[in-house]
Design a protein around this motif. Structure first.
Motif, PDB file in Angstrom:
ATOM      1  N   ARG A 124       0.822  -1.214   0.000  1.00 27.80           N
ATOM      2  CA  ARG A 124       0.000   0.000   0.000  1.00 27.80           C
ATOM      3  C   ARG A 124       0.855   1.262   0.000  1.00 27.80           C
ATOM      4  O   ARG A 124       0.323   2.362   0.052  1.00 27.80           O
ATOM      5  CB  ARG A 124      -0.928  -0.001   1.226  1.00 27.80           C
ATOM      6  CG  ARG A 124      -1.931  -1.136   1.246  1.00 27.80           C
ATOM      7  CD  ARG A 124      -2.623  -1.237   2.581  1.00 27.80           C
ATOM      8  NE  ARG A 124      -1.677  -1.584   3.647  1.00 27.80           N
ATOM      9  CZ  ARG A 124      -1.990  -1.626   4.938  1.00 27.80           C
ATOM     10  NH1 ARG A 124      -3.212  -1.318   5.318  1.00 27.80           N
ATOM     11  NH2 ARG A 124      -1.079  -1.965   5.838  1.00 27.80           N
ATOM     12  N   TRP A 125       2.167   1.081  -0.049  1.00 35.07           N
ATOM     13  CA  TRP A 125       3.085   2.221  -0.100  1.00 35.07           C
ATOM     14  C   TRP A 125       3.564   2.470  -1.529  1.00 35.07           C
ATOM     15  O   TRP A 125       3.437   1.610  -2.398  1.00 35.07           O
ATOM     16  CB  TRP A 125       4.314   1.958   0.768  1.00 35.07           C
ATOM     17  CG  TRP A 125       4.061   1.762   2.223  1.00 35.07           C
ATOM     18  CD1 TRP A 125       2.985   2.169   2.947  1.00 35.07           C
ATOM     19  CD2 TRP A 125       4.941   1.103   3.151  1.00 35.07           C
ATOM     20  NE1 TRP A 125       3.133   1.818   4.255  1.00 35.07           N
ATOM     21  CE2 TRP A 125       4.318   1.168   4.421  1.00 35.07           C
ATOM     22  CE3 TRP A 125       6.179   0.492   3.028  1.00 35.07           C
ATOM     23  CZ2 TRP A 125       4.910   0.611   5.557  1.00 35.07           C
ATOM     24  CZ3 TRP A 125       6.770  -0.052   4.158  1.00 35.07           C
ATOM     25  CH2 TRP A 125       6.147   0.006   5.410  1.00 35.07           C
ATOM     26  N   TRP A 134       2.242   6.563   1.790  1.00 32.52           N
ATOM     27  CA  TRP A 134       1.042   5.779   1.520  1.00 32.52           C
ATOM     28  C   TRP A 134       0.484   6.147   0.158  1.00 32.52           C
ATOM     29  O   TRP A 134       0.435   7.327  -0.215  1.00 32.52           O
ATOM     30  CB  TRP A 134      -0.016   6.019   2.593  1.00 32.52           C
ATOM     31  CG  TRP A 134       0.350   5.432   3.913  1.00 32.52           C
ATOM     32  CD1 TRP A 134       1.005   6.051   4.931  1.00 32.52           C
ATOM     33  CD2 TRP A 134       0.103   4.092   4.352  1.00 32.52           C
ATOM     34  NE1 TRP A 134       1.187   5.181   5.985  1.00 32.52           N
ATOM     35  CE2 TRP A 134       0.646   3.971   5.650  1.00 32.52           C
ATOM     36  CE3 TRP A 134      -0.513   2.988   3.773  1.00 32.52           C
ATOM     37  CZ2 TRP A 134       0.580   2.787   6.380  1.00 32.52           C
ATOM     38  CZ3 TRP A 134      -0.583   1.816   4.487  1.00 32.52           C
ATOM     39  CH2 TRP A 134      -0.042   1.720   5.783  1.00 32.52           C
ATOM     40  N   ARG A 143      -7.820   4.884   2.156  1.00 37.37           N
ATOM     41  CA  ARG A 143      -7.297   4.952   3.512  1.00 37.37           C
ATOM     42  C   ARG A 143      -8.397   4.715   4.533  1.00 37.37           C
ATOM     43  O   ARG A 143      -9.557   5.107   4.353  1.00 37.37           O
ATOM     44  CB  ARG A 143      -6.654   6.320   3.777  1.00 37.37           C
ATOM     45  CG  ARG A 143      -5.523   6.670   2.844  1.00 37.37           C
ATOM     46  CD  ARG A 143      -4.355   5.723   2.976  1.00 37.37           C
ATOM     47  NE  ARG A 143      -3.842   5.659   4.336  1.00 37.37           N
ATOM     48  CZ  ARG A 143      -3.042   6.573   4.888  1.00 37.37           C
ATOM     49  NH1 ARG A 143      -2.664   7.627   4.177  1.00 37.37           N
ATOM     50  NH2 ARG A 143      -2.603   6.431   6.121  1.00 37.37           N
ATOM     51  N   GLU A 197      -1.093   5.654  10.974  1.00 43.60           N
ATOM     52  CA  GLU A 197      -0.267   5.087   9.907  1.00 43.60           C
ATOM     53  C   GLU A 197       0.675   6.139   9.322  1.00 43.60           C
ATOM     54  O   GLU A 197       1.860   5.872   9.088  1.00 43.60           O
ATOM     55  CB  GLU A 197      -1.167   4.509   8.814  1.00 43.60           C
ATOM     56  CG  GLU A 197      -1.964   3.288   9.260  1.00 43.60           C
ATOM     57  CD  GLU A 197      -2.950   2.823   8.203  1.00 43.60           C
ATOM     58  OE1 GLU A 197      -3.307   1.634   8.220  1.00 43.60           O
ATOM     59  OE2 GLU A 197      -3.362   3.638   7.363  1.00 43.60           O
TER      60      GLU A 197
END
Length: 604
Positions: A124-125, A134, A143, A197
């Motif tokens: 997801r990065w 992100w 998100r 996060e």
């Protein structure tokens, strides 16, 4: 030139291959190590630690397209005058860079310093210049905007730097009262998951010498050879972890029976409504604890209002493709988030579907959703998105296992399940992230205490495995009691069935032209609210008075009031009591891996 008695004349070389660089050991008598593991060849990544003889270097190639690379690119380990690592380096791979995986990395970096090298993978990065960030919604990553409650027993054990960065300004609130899981008199704190996060990833980016961030999903099939060269693989990918399933024969099969009734695995479907409430936090807490149909967890009014659905209602959670005129279950199966568009519809940005119940004038489910908004003081226009969660639990037999034994060329690899990969927990009583953070804290302490530069053994993690078992028992037993209830005959049944029965009885009365006794229901619910308020008032100032509560309940339909009453209050007596204190395993007077364990190792 590197000199020393342990260095061969032609010890190792680095070659450019393709778009990267590969380190080759040239048959040296004492070997070459990367991140603590002896290698014959290794594709170098920025941040890799290379040990040749008594010297340690960090690989810091900034541009893999450079035409020349020699040992002048490798600088002595340490920045700002810090000394090189003393002794062997523990090599840790983390699959999954959510709050638990990043917390583990930051805990290890704080405890062990240059004695550890950590690599964290997450698909997801994405790379943004020199930093990893992100992915955006446009890049396919929606998100998580849910608000979570972190207990002080967990956040006070995070590194001081992490605490200072997380709890800045108005980034958090203290909505819930001090309880058994509160230590040092500190309240639980509400934060948005996306903010947690972002903050943890920001911190990890600032430590490139010890934490390497890889913006790609960890692929266990492709990484088999690399895993065998690591000391630790920490699996933090979530409840549907592919890596955990890849190593299922090592961790054992999960058992559903303990969370089943009458041979059926109990599963809840919860509709998540992103809202902004006008109620005060004390009012929200009181209304939430007094019933089991709706739960609002928010940060200054903004958060998700969660609605527990009956099985029949769950079948209505569906999208429709307005172009192809077909039904899609993306909201229920992915689950996707459907945001309100310019036309007032709830649309899935990924699949272009619309939330069907909100479009059907006669939808019974949507009418009940609107009643939930009324209960928590949410104007309909302040409902901005809809999603769904399927929640159930299983019992895991173990959380620690030896994935690969030590050989002359490999260090021996231990695998660990953390976070939802270990204990996916029904979020109604709010301990999922807390369980994950507790597991990360426990593992970081165990690794710090047990690492002596030798292969690990099972005994090194006895305390961690005990802590994980305690977390599973305590938090899942709490969650199980938030899924079931006991009827008048002493028979256990899912709470969703009690809600369904209440709805059916209300519909039957309506079809016969009979009205429920609204005043009696209102009086009964007020009596329950007073009881909850009396218990919470010493810990939650600003509770609403009787008139405020009664006026608010008068805005609800009679059938809604009856369903709230029939759903029952939170069973705080059964789920309350002593909490899991992993400190009991890691106090100075506890047996440690550097004490009796060393004596036993020497004797054996």
């Amino acid at each position: 030139m590197i000199s020393g008695g342990n260095v061969s004349r032609f010890h190792a070389e680095v070659r450019r291959e393709g778009h990267g660089f590969v380190l080759y050991d040239r048959g040296s008598s004492n070997g070459t190590r990367v991140n603590g593991t002896r290698v014959t060849s290794h594709e170098l990544q920025p941040g890799d630690l290379i040990a040749i003889g008594s010297e340690t270097f960090r690989f810091e190639a900034a541009d893999a397209m450079e035409t020349i690379l020699d040992f002048s690119v490798l600088r002595p380990l340490g920045t700002s005058g810090t000394a090189p690592a003393a002794g062997p380096v523990l090599s840790v791979t983390v699959s999954g860079g959510g709050p638990v995986g990043l917390s583990l990395a930051l805990l290890l970096e704080d405890l062990m310093g240059d004695r550890v090298a950590i690599t964290v993978y997450d698909g997801r990065w994405t790379q943004d210049g020199a930093r990893v960030v992100w992915k955006s919604e446009g890049q396919g990553n929606v998100r998580r905007q849910q608000v979570v409650t972190v207990q002080s027993r967990q956040y006070l054990h995070l590194p001081q730097e992490v605490q200072e960065r997380l709890f800045r300004g108005d980034a958090y609130s203290e909505m819930w009262p001090v309880g058994p899981d509160s230590i040092r008199g500190c309240n639980p704190r509400n934060l948005r998951i996306a903010y947690i996060e972002d903050t943890l990833l920001e911190l990890a980016n600032e430590k490139p010498g010890r934490i390497r961030l890889v913006p790609a999903a960890f692929e266990p099939e492709e990484q088999q050879e690399n895993v065998a060269k690591e000391h630790v693989l920490a699996i933090c990918e979530g409840g549907r972890s592919r890596t955990r399933e890849h190593f299922a024969d090592k961790f054992g099969s999960a058992d559903k029976s303990i969370y089943s009734l009458h041979g059926r695995h109990v599963q809840d479907v919860v509709l998540g409504l992103r809202v902004k409430s006008s109620l005060t936090d004390p009012m929200t807490v009181l209304l939430t604890v007094a019933q089991n149909r709706f739960l609002l967890n928010s940060l200054r009014g903004r958060g998700f209002l969660n609605m527990r659905l009956t099985d029949e209602e769950a079948t209505e959670v569906i999208g429709i493709d307005p172009v192809r005129h077909v039904f899609e279950e993306c909201i229920a199966s992915r689950p996707c988030v459907m945001g309100r568009d310019g036309h007032g519809d709830f649309q899935c940005a990924t699949h272009s579907t619309l939330f069907l119940p909100a479009m059907v004038r006669g939808s019974a489910l949507w009418k009940r959703v609107l009643e939930g908004l009324t209960l928590f003081g949410v104007p309909e226009q302040e409902l901005s998105a809809v999603t769904a969660f399927r929640l159930d639990m299983v019992q895991r037999p173990r959380f620690t296992t030896r994935l690969h034994s030590a050989t002359p060329d490999t260090p021996g690899t231990y695998g660990f399940l953390l976070g939802d990969a270990a204990n996916a927990i029904h979020f109604w009583p709010g301990r999922g992230l807390n369980s994950g953070l507790g597991s990360a804290i426990s593992l970081a302490r165990s690794l710090n205490g047990a690492w002596k530069g030798r292969p690990f053994r099972d005994a090194d993690f006895a305390r961690h495995e005990a802590a994980m078992s305690m977390l599973q028992y305590r938090h899942k037993s709490r969650a199980w009691n938030a899924m079931i209830t006991t009827d008048e005959g002493g028979v256990s049944r899912p709470i969703k069935e009690k809600i369904a029965q209440s709805i059916e009885e209300s519909e039957a009365r309506a079809s016969e032209g009979r009205e429920p006794d609204r005043n009696a229901d209102l009086d009964a619910f007020m009596e329950r609210l007073r009881g909850v308020r009396d218990r919470l008032a010493p810990r939650v100032p600003g509770m609403p008075d009787d008139q405020t509560l009664r006026d608010h309940l008068e805005t609800l339909r009679s059938d809604t009031l009856r369903t709230l009453l029939d759903s029952g209050p939170w069973d705080t007596l059964i789920v309350g009591g002593e909490e899991v204190d992993i400190d009991i395993f890691y106090r100075p007077d506890s047996p440690s891996a550097s004490g009796p364990a060393e004596t036993t190792r020497a004797a054996s």
